[in-house]
Design a protein around this motif. Structure first.
Motif, short mmCIF file in Angstrom:
data_model
loop_
_atom_site.label_atom_id
_atom_site.label_comp_id
_atom_site.label_asym_id
_atom_site.label_seq_id
_atom_site.Cartn_x
_atom_site.Cartn_y
_atom_site.Cartn_z
N GLY A 82 0.82 -1.21 0.00
CA GLY A 82 0.00 0.00 0.00
C GLY A 82 0.85 1.26 0.00
N TYR A 83 1.84 1.31 0.89
CA TYR A 83 2.66 2.53 0.92
C TYR A 83 3.54 2.63 -0.31
CZ TYR A 83 7.58 1.33 2.13
OH TYR A 83 8.89 0.92 2.10
N GLN A 84 3.99 1.48 -0.83
CA GLN A 84 4.83 1.53 -2.03
C GLN A 84 4.03 1.94 -3.27
OE1 GLN A 84 6.63 -2.38 -2.17
NE2 GLN A 84 8.15 -1.88 -0.59
N LEU A 85 2.82 1.43 -3.39
CA LEU A 85 1.98 1.79 -4.53
C LEU A 85 1.64 3.27 -4.50
CD1 LEU A 85 0.33 0.81 -6.98
CD2 LEU A 85 -1.53 0.23 -5.41
N ALA A 86 1.32 3.80 -3.32
CA ALA A 86 1.02 5.22 -3.21
C ALA A 86 2.23 6.07 -3.57
CB ALA A 86 0.55 5.55 -1.80
N ASN A 87 3.43 5.61 -3.23
CA ASN A 87 4.63 6.35 -3.58
C ASN A 87 4.88 6.38 -5.08
OD1 ASN A 87 6.78 7.52 -1.52
ND2 ASN A 87 5.62 5.92 -0.47
N ALA A 88 4.66 5.25 -5.74
CA ALA A 88 4.79 5.23 -7.20
C ALA A 88 3.79 6.19 -7.83
CB ALA A 88 4.60 3.82 -7.73
N ALA A 89 2.56 6.16 -7.34
CA ALA A 89 1.51 7.02 -7.89
C ALA A 89 1.80 8.50 -7.63
CB ALA A 89 0.16 6.64 -7.28
N GLU A 90 2.33 8.81 -6.46
CA GLU A 90 2.65 10.19 -6.13
C GLU A 90 3.65 10.77 -7.10
OE1 GLU A 90 2.71 13.73 -3.52
OE2 GLU A 90 1.26 12.17 -4.05
N LEU A 91 4.61 9.97 -7.53
CA LEU A 91 5.60 10.44 -8.49
C LEU A 91 5.01 10.69 -9.87
CD1 LEU A 91 8.66 8.18 -7.58
CD2 LEU A 91 8.46 10.65 -7.20
N MET A 92 3.87 10.03 -10.17
CA MET A 92 3.27 10.15 -11.50
C MET A 92 2.11 11.14 -11.56
SD MET A 92 5.21 8.27 -13.21
CE MET A 92 4.31 8.74 -14.68
N ARG A 93 1.72 11.70 -10.44
CA ARG A 93 0.49 12.50 -10.40
C ARG A 93 0.55 13.71 -11.32
NH1 ARG A 93 -1.19 13.49 -5.00
NH2 ARG A 93 -2.61 15.02 -5.86
N SER A 94 1.73 14.23 -11.60
CA SER A 94 1.84 15.43 -12.45
C SER A 94 1.96 15.10 -13.93
CB SER A 94 3.06 16.27 -12.02
OG SER A 94 4.26 15.54 -12.22
N TYR A 95 1.98 13.83 -14.28
CA TYR A 95 2.15 13.45 -15.69
C TYR A 95 0.85 13.70 -16.45
CZ TYR A 95 2.97 10.58 -19.83
OH TYR A 95 3.12 10.13 -21.12
N SER A 96 0.94 14.50 -17.50
CA SER A 96 -0.26 14.87 -18.26
C SER A 96 -0.90 13.67 -18.95
CB SER A 96 0.09 15.94 -19.30
OG SER A 96 1.08 15.46 -20.21
N GLY A 97 -0.12 12.62 -19.16
CA GLY A 97 -0.65 11.44 -19.81
C GLY A 97 -1.42 10.51 -18.89
N TRP A 98 -1.48 10.87 -17.61
CA TRP A 98 -2.28 10.08 -16.65
C TRP A 98 -3.49 10.92 -16.29
CZ3 TRP A 98 -0.94 8.51 -10.95
CH2 TRP A 98 -1.73 7.41 -10.58
N ASN A 99 -4.62 10.64 -16.95
CA ASN A 99 -5.78 11.51 -16.80
C ASN A 99 -6.41 11.40 -15.41
OD1 ASN A 99 -7.88 9.38 -16.81
ND2 ASN A 99 -7.29 9.10 -18.95
#
Length: 394
Positions: free
Chosen positions: A139-156
Motif C-alpha cells: 500500500g505505501y509503495q503503490l502510493a509512492n509510485a503514484a505520487e511520483l506520477m500524479r503530475s504526468y499529463s498522460g495520466w488523466n
C-alpha cells in the motif's frame, strides 16, 4: 466502524492545499538534486543510476500482471500470488523514477500502464493474517509510485481517481482494521513491522489522495498509538554507549531475529521520511530515537556487541539478542544516514558502517532495489536505490 466511516467521508472535506506534492519519499527539490547528479555523471549517484536502469523492472517494455484478488499467506484454498503485486509495484516506482530523471514519456507511459492495470482489476486482498502485511507494505509503495506520477499529463484524472479508489477502498480499510484491532489480538501481540507498514500505508494514501484526516490519524498513531509500531512502544530500552556517549536504542524485534530487526528500521525510515517531507519532523521524535534504533541494529549487524534487556514477547521471554540472520543486509539505511548525519549533523557512525557494508555486498558498491536482491518478498520490502535517491555527500 463509525470512525472508519468518518475517515473515509473526510476525504471530500480535506484541505488539499495543505499537502506538498510530490511529498512522500521524494519532493521536487529531491528530484532536481537527483537529476542534476545523473546529468553530471557524479559518483556514486551515477553508478546507482546505471544499476537502476539495468533492472528488468525499469524497462518501458515491462508488462504488468494484475490480479483481481491478491493472496498473501495460505488460507488453505487459494494459491499465493502476491509476488505479482510486489514486482509490478516496484516496476511502477522504478519507471516513475526514470521518467522523473530522464523526462522520457516512454517510462511515464509504462508506469501509468501498470497503475491503470491494477486499479481496473484488483478488488481485494486475501490470505491468512499475512494479508495485513501485503496491505501495508504494498500500500505505501503503490502510493509512492503514484505520487511520483500524479503530475504526468498522460495520466488523466479519471485514471488517477481509479487508483485512489483502489488505495482507499481496498488497502486502507485493512491498514485501519489492523491498527485498531490488531486482528482481534492484544495490541502487543504483533511485531512492530506489522504496525509500521500499515502506518506508512495510511500516511502515504492520505497524502496521495489529499486526505488530511487520514494522514493526521497515521501520524498520531505513530506518536501515540497502543501497538508496537508507536515509536514510544517500539523503543524498548535506551543505553548510553561507552566512549562515544551516543544513545543506542533496543527495538522490539531485537530478540526475534535480525532480518526483522533491520526491516523495522527500513519501514521506520519510510514513515519518518514521508512525515518530514510534509513538514513533520518525525526523525527528531524522542530525541532522534530513529537514529538510536538504527545505531543499535547497525552496530550488532556489523559484528559488534550491544547491550540487551530481556523482552517478554507473545512467544515467551527473549532473554538474549537474537543471532538469527545476523549480518542481514537490506536497503533503507542510506535514507537514515543521509538525514541524521548530513541533514542533522549527528553522529551516525554505526549506521554508516552498516550502509557501507550493505553496499559493499553489491557488485556495484551501491544500494539496490527490487529485483537486485532476493526474489522473495524480503527483497522487495524497501523501494531501495538510496545511494541515488537520498545520498547527500560522498
Amino acid at each position: 466502524m463509525a470512525t472508519l466511516k468518518f475517515l473515509l467521508l473526510a476525504y471530500a472535506a480535506s484541505h488539499a492545499a495543505a499537502f506538498i506534492h510530490p511529498g512522500l519519499l521524494h519532493t521536487s527539490e529531491d528530484l532536481t538534486r537527483i537529476r542534476d547528479h545523473v546529468n553530471n555523471a557524479d559518483e556514486p549517484w551515477n553508478t546507482n543510476w546505471q544499476l537502476l536502469t539495468k533492472n528488468s523492472h525499469a524497462q518501458s517494455t515491462y508488462e504488468p500482471s494484475p490480479q483481481a484478488i491478491v493472496y498473501r499467506g495460505s488460507d488453505g484454498t487459494h494459491a499465493q500470488n502476491y509476488p505479482k503485486l510486489y514486482n509490478d509495484v516496484h516496476a511502477a516506482y522504478q519507471l516513475a523514477i526514470r521518467w522523473q530523471v530522464e523526462q522520457a514519456t516512454e517510462y511515464a507511459d509504462a508506469a501509468v500502464k501498470i497503475l491503470n492495470a491494477w486499479s481496473s482489476t484488483m478488488t481485494a486482498i486475501g490470505g491468512n493474517s499475512d494479508l495485513f502485511l501485503a496491505a501495508g507494505i504494498y500500500g505505501y509503495q503503490l502510493a509512492n509510485a503514484a505520487e511520483l506520477m500524479r503530475s504526468y499529463s498522460g495520466w488523466n484524472s479519471r485514471s488517477q481517481d481509479d487508483l485512489k479508489s483502489l488505495l482507499v477502498d481496498v488497502f486502507y480499510p485493512l491498514n485501519y482494521r489492523f491498527l485498531t484491532t490488531h486482528n482481534d489480538q492484544d495490541e502487543y501481540h504483533y511485531w512492530a513491522n506489522w504496525d509500521f507498514c500499515n502506518t506508512a500505508s495510511i500516511m502515504a494514501i492520505g497524502v496521495f489522495t489529499d486526505n488530511q484526516t487520514m494522514y493526521d490519524w497515521a501520524k498520531d498513531y505513530f506518536l501515540h498509538g497502543d501497538g508496537r509500531g508507536a515509536i514510544n512502544n517500539f523503543i524498548y530500552k535506551n543505553y548510553t554507549e561507552d566512549g562515544s556517549g551516543k544513545i543506542l536504542a533496543q527495538g522490539q524485534e531485537a530478540g526475534r531475529d535480525q532480518g526483522h530487526a533491520t526491516l523495522d528500521l527500513a519501514l521506520l525510515g519510510a514513515i519518518m521520511q514521508q512525515g518530514y517531507n510534509q513538514g513533520d519532523d518525525l526523525y527528531a521524535i524522542l530525541s532522534n530515537s530513529g537514529l538510536a534504533a538504527s545505531e543499535y541494529v547497525a552496530k550488532y549487524n556489523t559484528g559488534y556487541d550491544v547491550p540487551y534487556t530481556w523482552y517478554n514477547s507473545y512467544l515467551g521471554n527473549q532473554t538474549e539478542i537474537s543471532a538469527a540472520s545476523r549480518y542481514t543486509h537490506r536497503p533503507g539505511f542510506e535514507r537514515l544516514y543521509a538525514h541524521y548525519a548530513d541533514v542533522k549533523g549527528l553522529n551516525a557512525s554505526w549506521t554508516k558502517l552498516y550502509r557501507d557494508e550493505t553496499n559493499g555486498n553489491s557488485t556495484d558498491g551501491v544500494e539496490g532495489g527490487g529485483g537486485d536482491y532476493s526474489s522473495n518478498s524480503g527483497g522487495y520490502d524497501d523501494l531501495g536505490y538510496g545511494t541515488l535517491l537520498y545520498r547527500l555527500t560522498v
